[in-house]
Write a protein that holds these residues in place. Structure first.
Motif, PDB file in Angstrom:
ATOM      1  N   LYS A 104      25.752  39.733  51.662  1.00 40.71           N
ATOM      2  CA  LYS A 104      25.522  40.372  52.960  1.00 40.71           C
ATOM      3  C   LYS A 104      26.822  40.817  53.606  1.00 40.71           C
ATOM      4  CE  LYS A 104      21.384  37.964  54.468  1.00 40.71           C
ATOM      5  NZ  LYS A 104      21.026  36.730  55.162  1.00 40.71           N
ATOM      6  N   ASN A 105      27.890  40.154  53.222  1.00 38.82           N
ATOM      7  CA  ASN A 105      29.154  40.408  53.890  1.00 38.82           C
ATOM      8  C   ASN A 105      29.966  41.435  53.118  1.00 38.82           C
ATOM      9  OD1 ASN A 105      31.721  40.132  55.174  1.00 38.82           O
ATOM     10  ND2 ASN A 105      30.840  38.279  56.088  1.00 38.82           N
ATOM     11  N   ARG A 106      30.043  42.620  53.669  1.00 38.26           N
ATOM     12  CA  ARG A 106      30.683  43.669  52.880  1.00 38.26           C
ATOM     13  C   ARG A 106      32.185  43.440  52.707  1.00 38.26           C
ATOM     14  NH1 ARG A 106      32.663  47.354  56.706  1.00 38.26           N
ATOM     15  NH2 ARG A 106      31.898  46.812  58.751  1.00 38.26           N
ATOM     16  N   ALA A 107      32.769  42.579  53.557  1.00 40.80           N
ATOM     17  CA  ALA A 107      34.192  42.271  53.405  1.00 40.80           C
ATOM     18  C   ALA A 107      34.466  41.658  52.033  1.00 40.80           C
ATOM     19  CB  ALA A 107      34.650  41.307  54.489  1.00 40.80           C
ATOM     20  N   ASN A 108      33.386  41.206  51.412  1.00 43.05           N
ATOM     21  CA  ASN A 108      33.519  40.614  50.089  1.00 43.05           C
ATOM     22  C   ASN A 108      33.832  41.651  49.026  1.00 43.05           C
ATOM     23  OD1 ASN A 108      33.340  38.534  48.172  1.00 43.05           O
ATOM     24  ND2 ASN A 108      31.268  39.172  47.671  1.00 43.05           N
ATOM     25  N   ALA A 109      33.712  42.951  49.397  1.00 47.55           N
ATOM     26  CA  ALA A 109      33.990  44.008  48.429  1.00 47.55           C
ATOM     27  C   ALA A 109      35.363  43.800  47.793  1.00 47.55           C
ATOM     28  CB  ALA A 109      33.910  45.364  49.107  1.00 47.55           C
ATOM     29  N   ILE A 110      36.311  43.382  48.616  1.00 48.70           N
ATOM     30  CA  ILE A 110      37.609  43.014  48.033  1.00 48.70           C
ATOM     31  C   ILE A 110      37.715  41.504  48.147  1.00 48.70           C
ATOM     32  CG2 ILE A 110      40.101  43.231  48.218  1.00 48.70           C
ATOM     33  CD1 ILE A 110      39.491  45.987  49.616  1.00 48.70           C
ATOM     34  N   GLY A 111      37.836  40.869  47.026  1.00 45.43           N
ATOM     35  CA  GLY A 111      37.841  39.401  47.012  1.00 45.43           C
ATOM     36  C   GLY A 111      39.194  38.841  47.383  1.00 45.43           C
ATOM     37  N   PRO A 112      39.283  37.525  47.497  1.00 49.29           N
ATOM     38  CA  PRO A 112      40.575  36.906  47.784  1.00 49.29           C
ATOM     39  C   PRO A 112      41.556  37.123  46.629  1.00 49.29           C
ATOM     40  CG  PRO A 112      38.880  35.244  47.339  1.00 49.29           C
ATOM     41  CD  PRO A 112      38.195  36.567  47.360  1.00 49.29           C
ATOM     42  N   ARG A 113      42.830  37.088  46.960  1.00 44.33           N
ATOM     43  CA  ARG A 113      43.851  37.312  45.929  1.00 44.33           C
ATOM     44  C   ARG A 113      44.201  36.047  45.172  1.00 44.33           C
ATOM     45  NH1 ARG A 113      46.987  42.169  47.217  1.00 44.33           N
ATOM     46  NH2 ARG A 113      46.388  42.918  49.277  1.00 44.33           N
ATOM     47  N   GLY A 114      43.763  34.908  45.678  1.00 44.48           N
ATOM     48  CA  GLY A 114      44.145  33.677  44.990  1.00 44.48           C
ATOM     49  C   GLY A 114      43.414  32.470  45.525  1.00 44.48           C
ATOM     50  N   ASP A 115      43.695  31.351  44.894  1.00 51.16           N
ATOM     51  CA  ASP A 115      43.037  30.077  45.200  1.00 51.16           C
ATOM     52  C   ASP A 115      44.153  29.091  45.536  1.00 51.16           C
ATOM     53  OD1 ASP A 115      41.761  27.552  44.995  1.00 51.16           O
ATOM     54  OD2 ASP A 115      40.414  28.257  43.418  1.00 51.16           O
ATOM     55  N   LEU A 116      44.027  28.384  46.653  1.00 52.01           N
ATOM     56  CA  LEU A 116      45.159  27.586  47.131  1.00 52.01           C
ATOM     57  C   LEU A 116      44.995  26.069  47.020  1.00 52.01           C
ATOM     58  CD1 LEU A 116      46.219  29.870  50.129  1.00 52.01           C
ATOM     59  CD2 LEU A 116      47.296  29.669  47.878  1.00 52.01           C
ATOM     60  N   GLN A 117      43.998  25.618  46.253  1.00 50.06           N
ATOM     61  CA  GLN A 117      44.012  24.185  45.934  1.00 50.06           C
ATOM     62  C   GLN A 117      43.379  23.940  44.565  1.00 50.06           C
ATOM     63  OE1 GLN A 117      42.724  19.650  46.911  1.00 50.06           O
ATOM     64  NE2 GLN A 117      41.996  21.101  48.410  1.00 50.06           N
ATOM     65  N   MET A 118      44.153  23.330  43.665  1.00 50.91           N
ATOM     66  CA  MET A 118      43.590  22.933  42.369  1.00 50.91           C
ATOM     67  C   MET A 118      44.468  21.875  41.697  1.00 50.91           C
ATOM     68  SD  MET A 118      44.409  26.326  40.179  1.00 50.91           S
ATOM     69  CE  MET A 118      43.725  27.298  41.523  1.00 50.91           C
ATOM     70  N   HIS A 119      43.855  21.144  40.804  1.00 46.36           N
ATOM     71  CA  HIS A 119      44.525  20.022  40.132  1.00 46.36           C
ATOM     72  C   HIS A 119      44.608  20.262  38.633  1.00 46.36           C
ATOM     73  CE1 HIS A 119      44.297  17.711  43.881  1.00 46.36           C
ATOM     74  NE2 HIS A 119      43.216  18.452  44.066  1.00 46.36           N
ATOM     75  N   ALA A 136      42.181  31.779  36.210  1.00 46.44           N
ATOM     76  CA  ALA A 136      42.333  32.462  37.503  1.00 46.44           C
ATOM     77  C   ALA A 136      42.599  33.950  37.286  1.00 46.44           C
ATOM     78  CB  ALA A 136      43.470  31.830  38.298  1.00 46.44           C
ATOM     79  N   ALA A 137      43.378  34.278  36.262  1.00 50.28           N
ATOM     80  CA  ALA A 137      43.666  35.686  35.962  1.00 50.28           C
ATOM     81  C   ALA A 137      42.369  36.406  35.586  1.00 50.28           C
ATOM     82  CB  ALA A 137      44.685  35.785  34.831  1.00 50.28           C
ATOM     83  N   LEU A 138      41.479  35.728  34.868  1.00 49.37           N
ATOM     84  CA  LEU A 138      40.188  36.334  34.501  1.00 49.37           C
ATOM     85  C   LEU A 138      39.335  36.608  35.738  1.00 49.37           C
ATOM     86  CD1 LEU A 138      39.156  34.344  31.291  1.00 49.37           C
ATOM     87  CD2 LEU A 138      39.939  36.732  31.466  1.00 49.37           C
ATOM     88  N   ARG A 139      39.552  35.840  36.785  1.00 50.09           N
ATOM     89  CA  ARG A 139      38.828  36.088  38.036  1.00 50.09           C
ATOM     90  C   ARG A 139      39.462  37.209  38.852  1.00 50.09           C
ATOM     91  NH1 ARG A 139      35.277  32.214  39.726  1.00 50.09           N
ATOM     92  NH2 ARG A 139      35.553  32.971  41.840  1.00 50.09           N
ATOM     93  N   GLY A 140      40.556  37.745  38.358  1.00 56.49           N
ATOM     94  CA  GLY A 140      41.215  38.849  39.055  1.00 56.49           C
ATOM     95  C   GLY A 140      42.203  38.407  40.119  1.00 56.49           C
ATOM     96  N   TYR A 141      42.570  37.145  40.116  1.00 59.22           N
ATOM     97  CA  TYR A 141      43.512  36.654  41.127  1.00 59.22           C
ATOM     98  C   TYR A 141      44.935  37.117  40.846  1.00 59.22           C
ATOM     99  CZ  TYR A 141      39.995  33.294  42.847  1.00 59.22           C
ATOM    100  OH  TYR A 141      38.882  32.702  43.379  1.00 59.22           O
ATOM    101  N   GLU A 142      45.712  37.162  41.923  1.00 59.62           N
ATOM    102  CA  GLU A 142      47.140  37.475  41.790  1.00 59.62           C
ATOM    103  C   GLU A 142      47.986  36.207  41.787  1.00 59.62           C
ATOM    104  OE1 GLU A 142      48.177  40.318  44.845  1.00 59.62           O
ATOM    105  OE2 GLU A 142      46.344  41.455  44.426  1.00 59.62           O
ATOM    106  N   TYR A 143      47.427  35.141  42.340  1.00 59.79           N
ATOM    107  CA  TYR A 143      48.188  33.874  42.360  1.00 59.79           C
ATOM    108  C   TYR A 143      47.244  32.678  42.476  1.00 59.79           C
ATOM    109  CZ  TYR A 143      47.405  34.661  47.367  1.00 59.79           C
ATOM    110  OH  TYR A 143      46.828  34.918  48.583  1.00 59.79           O
ATOM    111  N   ILE A 144      47.802  31.528  42.109  1.00 56.35           N
ATOM    112  CA  ILE A 144      47.133  30.242  42.378  1.00 56.35           C
ATOM    113  C   ILE A 144      48.212  29.269  42.835  1.00 56.35           C
ATOM    114  CG2 ILE A 144      45.174  30.421  40.798  1.00 56.35           C
ATOM    115  CD1 ILE A 144      46.841  28.805  38.733  1.00 56.35           C
TER     116      ILE A 144
END
Ligand SMILES: [Zn+2]
Length: 356
Positions: A104-119, A136-144
């Protein structure tokens, strides 16, 4: 008839509650699987009612075996009356709910660039830094950001200053390898700094200075009933941290988390330009949706982290993002929409101001 039927259809959210209630009444052999399925229901990718329409077996769902399949089918056919869940089970999104909110949220058209918590395997995760980075790269992220636990949290394999330094070398190596392959993903150096109840961390500040970001979290005295505003403000004022992780400390059907004057806590975060996290781990979802709305009002920055302990869990970003966007948090207030360089500049600015 069909409208009424539709109205009565049990959602996964309702099934989770029925499973939890059944677990409370069940005798030994069924108690554990019911309780476990109640928790797992938040991960089920499709609504059970839809699965049944498609004549699929419920045993394809995590946590569901043949006996729970029968129990759940009986509920769907003949829906029991159900009250609102108690606080320890309130305000958790199921995966279909999160995905509907995102759609429903069109802002989702561009996803986040990265994920900021992982172990990773450096503490209590099961993947290597490289495995997390590639997923993370497969998800299209620029950083983790790699946020393994710090030394005080022995139970989660917390790392000390020396290990943190060695981990940094491994991160450099992974970054160089990815770059050579043309993979556009940068691994950021971070840590989940264990805070005591006075907001102090358990690592040498000098070791933390070399990191790109520091996430501070409470892991003790999480069942206190009294107001904990003071401890949150002390944590936010800790000059070594920029993000307050899983703030409430709640866990689905296990611990309701701490209470505080959240408006005041978020006002301090906003004043210091620090971020509060929406931990997307399905059992946590912390900040809870009600607190995300308060954080939005205060205007403080939001960090999204999956708290993934293996590469597959990176998909929990759906819960964090749905929660943030549906509360109307502007993307400019969400760290994960910054570039890696902007993130580093932001953290650097906070450090300079706290040193001054
Ligand atoms: Zn934690």
């Amino acid at each position: 008839m069909s409208a009424r039927l539709k109205h009565n259809v049990l959602t996964n959210e309702a099934l989770a509650e029925l499973l939890a209630l059944a677990a409370e009444k069940a005798r030994m052999p069924l108690q554990k699987p019911l309780r476990r399925a109640s928790r797992k229901a938040f991960l089920w990718p499709d609504e059970v009612a839809v699965l049944l329409q498609q004549n699929r077996s419920l045993t394809e769902l995590p946590g569901v075996g043949p006996s729970l399949d029968r129990i759940i089918r009986a509920w769907i056919e003949n829906p029991p009356a159900i009250a609102a869940p108690p606080p320890v089970r309130q305000g958790f999104l199921t995966l279909p709910q999160a995905r509907t909110m995102l759609a429903k949220n069109r802002a989702n058209a561009i996803g986040p660039r990265g994920d900021l918590q992982m172990h990773t395997q450096w503490s209590d995760g099961s993947g290597t830094i490289e495995e997390m980075a590639r997923a993370a790269a497969l998800r299209g992220y620029e950083y983790i950001a790699i946020t393994d636990h710090s030394k005080g949290l022995k139970i989660a394999g917390g790392i000390d200053e020396q290990q943190l330094q060695a981990q940094g070398e491994e991160i450099d190596h992974v970054n160089a390898k990815l770059k050579a392959e043309g993979v556009r993903l940068q691994v950021l150096r971070s840590i989940e700094l264990n805070l005591d109840t006075t907001g102090r961390g358990d690592m040498e500040p000098r070791a933390l200075e070399r990191l790109d970001l520091v996430l501070g979290c409470f892991h003790s005295a999480l069942r206190k009933k009294e107001d904990q505003t003071g401890r949150y403000i002390a944590a936010l004022r800790n000059p070594d941290i920029q993000i307050l992780g899983h703030p409430r400390g709640r866990v689905y059907n296990y611990r309701v988390g701490l209470s505080a004057d959240w408006e005041e806590v978020f006002a301090v975060a906003a004043e210091l330009d620090k971020a509060v996290e929406i931990d997307g781990y399905p059992d946590r979802q912390d900040l809870s949706p009600d607190l995300v709305r308060l954080a939005k009002k205060a205007g403080c920055r939001i960090s999204l982290g999956t708290d993934a302990h293996d590469p597959l869990q990176l998909r929990s970003m759906d819960y964090s993002l749905a929660s943030a966007l549906s509360a109307g948090i502007p993307r400019q207030r969400i760290l994960n929409f910054m570039t890696a360089q902007e993130l580093k500049n932001w953290a650097g600015g906070i450090r300079e101001r706290s040193a001054a």
